[in-house]
Design a protein around this motif. Sequence first.
Motif, PDB file in Angstrom:
ATOM      1  N   ILE A   1      44.768  39.469  33.655  1.00 58.56           N
ATOM      2  CA  ILE A   1      44.103  40.769  33.788  1.00 58.56           C
ATOM      3  C   ILE A   1      44.060  41.494  32.449  1.00 58.56           C
ATOM      4  O   ILE A   1      43.035  42.097  32.086  1.00 58.56           O
ATOM      5  N   VAL A   2      45.150  41.425  31.696  1.00 58.81           N
ATOM      6  CA  VAL A   2      45.179  42.049  30.368  1.00 58.81           C
ATOM      7  C   VAL A   2      44.078  41.467  29.485  1.00 58.81           C
ATOM      8  O   VAL A   2      43.352  42.196  28.796  1.00 58.81           O
ATOM      9  N   LYS A   3      43.935  40.155  29.511  1.00 63.65           N
ATOM     10  CA  LYS A   3      42.927  39.488  28.672  1.00 63.65           C
ATOM     11  C   LYS A   3      41.507  39.803  29.147  1.00 63.65           C
ATOM     12  O   LYS A   3      40.591  39.993  28.334  1.00 63.65           O
ATOM     13  N   LEU A   4      41.322  39.883  30.461  1.00 64.72           N
ATOM     14  CA  LEU A   4      40.002  40.217  30.994  1.00 64.72           C
ATOM     15  C   LEU A   4      39.619  41.652  30.653  1.00 64.72           C
ATOM     16  O   LEU A   4      38.457  41.934  30.320  1.00 64.72           O
ATOM     17  N   GLU A   5      40.565  42.546  30.729  1.00 63.26           N
ATOM     18  CA  GLU A   5      40.284  43.942  30.365  1.00 63.26           C
ATOM     19  C   GLU A   5      39.973  44.059  28.880  1.00 63.26           C
ATOM     20  O   GLU A   5      39.129  44.870  28.475  1.00 63.26           O
ATOM     21  N   GLN A   6      40.640  43.236  28.076  1.00 63.71           N
ATOM     22  CA  GLN A   6      40.341  43.220  26.637  1.00 63.71           C
ATOM     23  C   GLN A   6      38.919  42.699  26.411  1.00 63.71           C
ATOM     24  O   GLN A   6      38.175  43.236  25.575  1.00 63.71           O
ATOM     25  N   ALA A   7      38.550  41.666  27.160  1.00 60.96           N
ATOM     26  CA  ALA A   7      37.190  41.115  27.045  1.00 60.96           C
ATOM     27  C   ALA A   7      36.154  42.161  27.441  1.00 60.96           C
ATOM     28  O   ALA A   7      35.098  42.283  26.802  1.00 60.96           O
ATOM     29  N   LEU A   8      36.447  42.932  28.491  1.00 60.45           N
ATOM     30  CA  LEU A   8      35.515  43.975  28.931  1.00 60.45           C
ATOM     31  C   LEU A   8      35.385  45.091  27.917  1.00 60.45           C
ATOM     32  O   LEU A   8      34.323  45.708  27.793  1.00 60.45           O
TER      33      LEU A   8
ATOM     34  N   LEU B   1      37.880  39.318  37.152  1.00 63.82           N
ATOM     35  CA  LEU B   1      38.770  40.429  37.476  1.00 63.82           C
ATOM     36  C   LEU B   1      38.845  40.647  38.986  1.00 63.82           C
ATOM     37  O   LEU B   1      39.906  40.976  39.533  1.00 63.82           O
ATOM     38  N   GLY B   2      37.715  40.460  39.666  1.00 68.15           N
ATOM     39  CA  GLY B   2      37.730  40.533  41.118  1.00 68.15           C
ATOM     40  C   GLY B   2      38.635  39.473  41.714  1.00 68.15           C
ATOM     41  O   GLY B   2      39.409  39.732  42.644  1.00 68.15           O
ATOM     42  N   ASN B   3      38.572  38.261  41.166  1.00 70.38           N
ATOM     43  CA  ASN B   3      39.449  37.178  41.613  1.00 70.38           C
ATOM     44  C   ASN B   3      40.911  37.518  41.372  1.00 70.38           C
ATOM     45  O   ASN B   3      41.779  37.273  42.225  1.00 70.38           O
ATOM     46  N   ALA B   4      41.196  38.049  40.180  1.00 65.38           N
ATOM     47  CA  ALA B   4      42.578  38.369  39.828  1.00 65.38           C
ATOM     48  C   ALA B   4      43.152  39.439  40.747  1.00 65.38           C
ATOM     49  O   ALA B   4      44.294  39.335  41.212  1.00 65.38           O
ATOM     50  N   GLN B   5      42.358  40.479  41.029  1.00 65.25           N
ATOM     51  CA  GLN B   5      42.828  41.548  41.911  1.00 65.25           C
ATOM     52  C   GLN B   5      43.047  41.014  43.331  1.00 65.25           C
ATOM     53  O   GLN B   5      44.001  41.405  44.011  1.00 65.25           O
ATOM     54  N   THR B   6      42.181  40.103  43.765  1.00 65.22           N
ATOM     55  CA  THR B   6      42.350  39.505  45.084  1.00 65.22           C
ATOM     56  C   THR B   6      43.619  38.668  45.131  1.00 65.22           C
ATOM     57  O   THR B   6      44.361  38.681  46.120  1.00 65.22           O
ATOM     58  N   SER B   7      43.887  37.933  44.056  1.00 63.25           N
ATOM     59  CA  SER B   7      45.107  37.131  43.993  1.00 63.25           C
ATOM     60  C   SER B   7      46.341  38.017  44.095  1.00 63.25           C
ATOM     61  O   SER B   7      47.301  37.683  44.804  1.00 63.25           O
ATOM     62  N   LEU B   8      46.318  39.145  43.399  1.00 62.38           N
ATOM     63  CA  LEU B   8      47.447  40.079  43.477  1.00 62.38           C
ATOM     64  C   LEU B   8      47.622  40.591  44.903  1.00 62.38           C
ATOM     65  O   LEU B   8      48.751  40.731  45.389  1.00 62.38           O
TER      66      LEU B   8
ATOM     67  N   ALA C   1      39.114  44.746  43.722  1.00 65.29           N
ATOM     68  CA  ALA C   1      38.356  43.488  43.729  1.00 65.29           C
ATOM     69  C   ALA C   1      36.910  43.732  44.122  1.00 65.29           C
ATOM     70  O   ALA C   1      35.985  43.227  43.485  1.00 65.29           O
ATOM     71  N   VAL C   2      36.707  44.520  45.180  1.00 64.01           N
ATOM     72  CA  VAL C   2      35.343  44.837  45.618  1.00 64.01           C
ATOM     73  C   VAL C   2      34.566  45.529  44.504  1.00 64.01           C
ATOM     74  O   VAL C   2      33.388  45.223  44.267  1.00 64.01           O
ATOM     75  N   LYS C   3      35.222  46.440  43.815  1.00 66.99           N
ATOM     76  CA  LYS C   3      34.568  47.165  42.727  1.00 66.99           C
ATOM     77  C   LYS C   3      34.075  46.203  41.645  1.00 66.99           C
ATOM     78  O   LYS C   3      32.927  46.287  41.195  1.00 66.99           O
ATOM     79  N   TYR C   4      34.934  45.260  41.268  1.00 63.86           N
ATOM     80  CA  TYR C   4      34.554  44.322  40.210  1.00 63.86           C
ATOM     81  C   TYR C   4      33.479  43.338  40.686  1.00 63.86           C
ATOM     82  O   TYR C   4      32.569  42.985  39.928  1.00 63.86           O
TER      83      TYR C   4
ATOM     84  N   SER D   1      34.826  39.381  50.314  1.00 61.25           N
ATOM     85  CA  SER D   1      35.829  40.389  49.962  1.00 61.25           C
ATOM     86  C   SER D   1      35.985  41.441  51.047  1.00 61.25           C
ATOM     87  O   SER D   1      37.059  42.032  51.208  1.00 61.25           O
ATOM     88  N   SER D   2      34.934  41.658  51.841  1.00 63.00           N
ATOM     89  CA  SER D   2      35.027  42.625  52.929  1.00 63.00           C
ATOM     90  C   SER D   2      35.934  42.114  54.042  1.00 63.00           C
ATOM     91  O   SER D   2      36.465  42.896  54.844  1.00 63.00           O
ATOM     92  N   LYS D   3      36.117  40.786  54.090  1.00 67.08           N
ATOM     93  CA  LYS D   3      36.959  40.182  55.121  1.00 67.08           C
ATOM     94  C   LYS D   3      38.373  39.920  54.618  1.00 67.08           C
ATOM     95  O   LYS D   3      39.252  39.520  55.408  1.00 67.08           O
ATOM     96  N   ALA D   4      38.595  40.133  53.332  1.00 67.29           N
ATOM     97  CA  ALA D   4      39.887  39.797  52.741  1.00 67.29           C
ATOM     98  C   ALA D   4      41.064  40.535  53.377  1.00 67.29           C
ATOM     99  O   ALA D   4      42.098  39.915  53.655  1.00 67.29           O
ATOM    100  N   PRO D   5      40.960  41.857  53.626  1.00 73.46           N
ATOM    101  CA  PRO D   5      42.097  42.540  54.256  1.00 73.46           C
ATOM    102  C   PRO D   5      42.464  41.939  55.612  1.00 73.46           C
ATOM    103  O   PRO D   5      43.643  41.838  55.953  1.00 73.46           O
ATOM    104  N   GLU D   6      41.450  41.523  56.360  1.00 69.51           N
ATOM    105  CA  GLU D   6      41.721  40.914  57.669  1.00 69.51           C
ATOM    106  C   GLU D   6      42.433  39.570  57.502  1.00 69.51           C
ATOM    107  O   GLU D   6      43.353  39.238  58.254  1.00 69.51           O
ATOM    108  N   LEU D   7      42.010  38.791  56.501  1.00 69.45           N
ATOM    109  CA  LEU D   7      42.664  37.514  56.234  1.00 69.45           C
ATOM    110  C   LEU D   7      44.124  37.729  55.855  1.00 69.45           C
ATOM    111  O   LEU D   7      45.016  37.015  56.318  1.00 69.45           O
TER     112      LEU D   7
END
Length: 207
Positions: free
Chosen positions: A61-68, A81-88, A105-108, A129-135
């Motif tokens: 995430i640090v590296k992705l934010e630096q890239a952004l 970044l969406g993937n990383a936030q979902t992993s967290l 994650a949804v935002k990204y 991603s809309s189904k992720a909380p249910e999963l």
Amino acid sequence: MEVSNKLDKLLFFEQARKISEANYTSDPNDADNLTRWAESLLELSQCQCPQDSLKMIQDAIVKLEQALSINPRKHETLWCLGNAQTSLAFLTKTEDEARPYFKQAVKYFLQAVDEDPTNEVYLKSLEISSKAPELHREILKHGLDQQIVGVGPSATTSSSSAKDAKKGKKSYDLKYDRVGWIVLAIGIVVWVGFAKSQMPPPPPPSG
């Protein structure tokens, strides 16, 4: 053969990580290189014990934010970044802990789609991603969080964390690859289905 393929993939991303790290020393402002570095870390994180997995995701995430900060409209970085936030989120042990990560994650994913509206992977990631909380809720409900890599940072201090990590090693097939955490989500559905199949069948209707 399957074990060999997993090992080959692990070695591939470890090599990619080392190459990106070396490239960074010569050009720290290469957004493409930073994103590739983060991608490698996210892949490798899925094959680690929980505490190492968490550290790798945070490092990515640090590296992705630096890239952004170098290229704010780089859709590959936004998607990662969406993937990383979902992993967290899937590493957490409660719905309350997971909720802010899922929202991020949804935002990204939305931003990635805005930058590349025809990208099917981004669109699918946003849809799921809309189904992720249910999963995540299903994982907690069925106790499957102890059977996948994401057993949560809160579990790393327990005496059973090493055993949990070994259990996670059996679930490499749940990790997401370059098409994102969609594979992880599908794997979770499979795990939930498996758990339900182990339950006794309902009694036949009377009469």
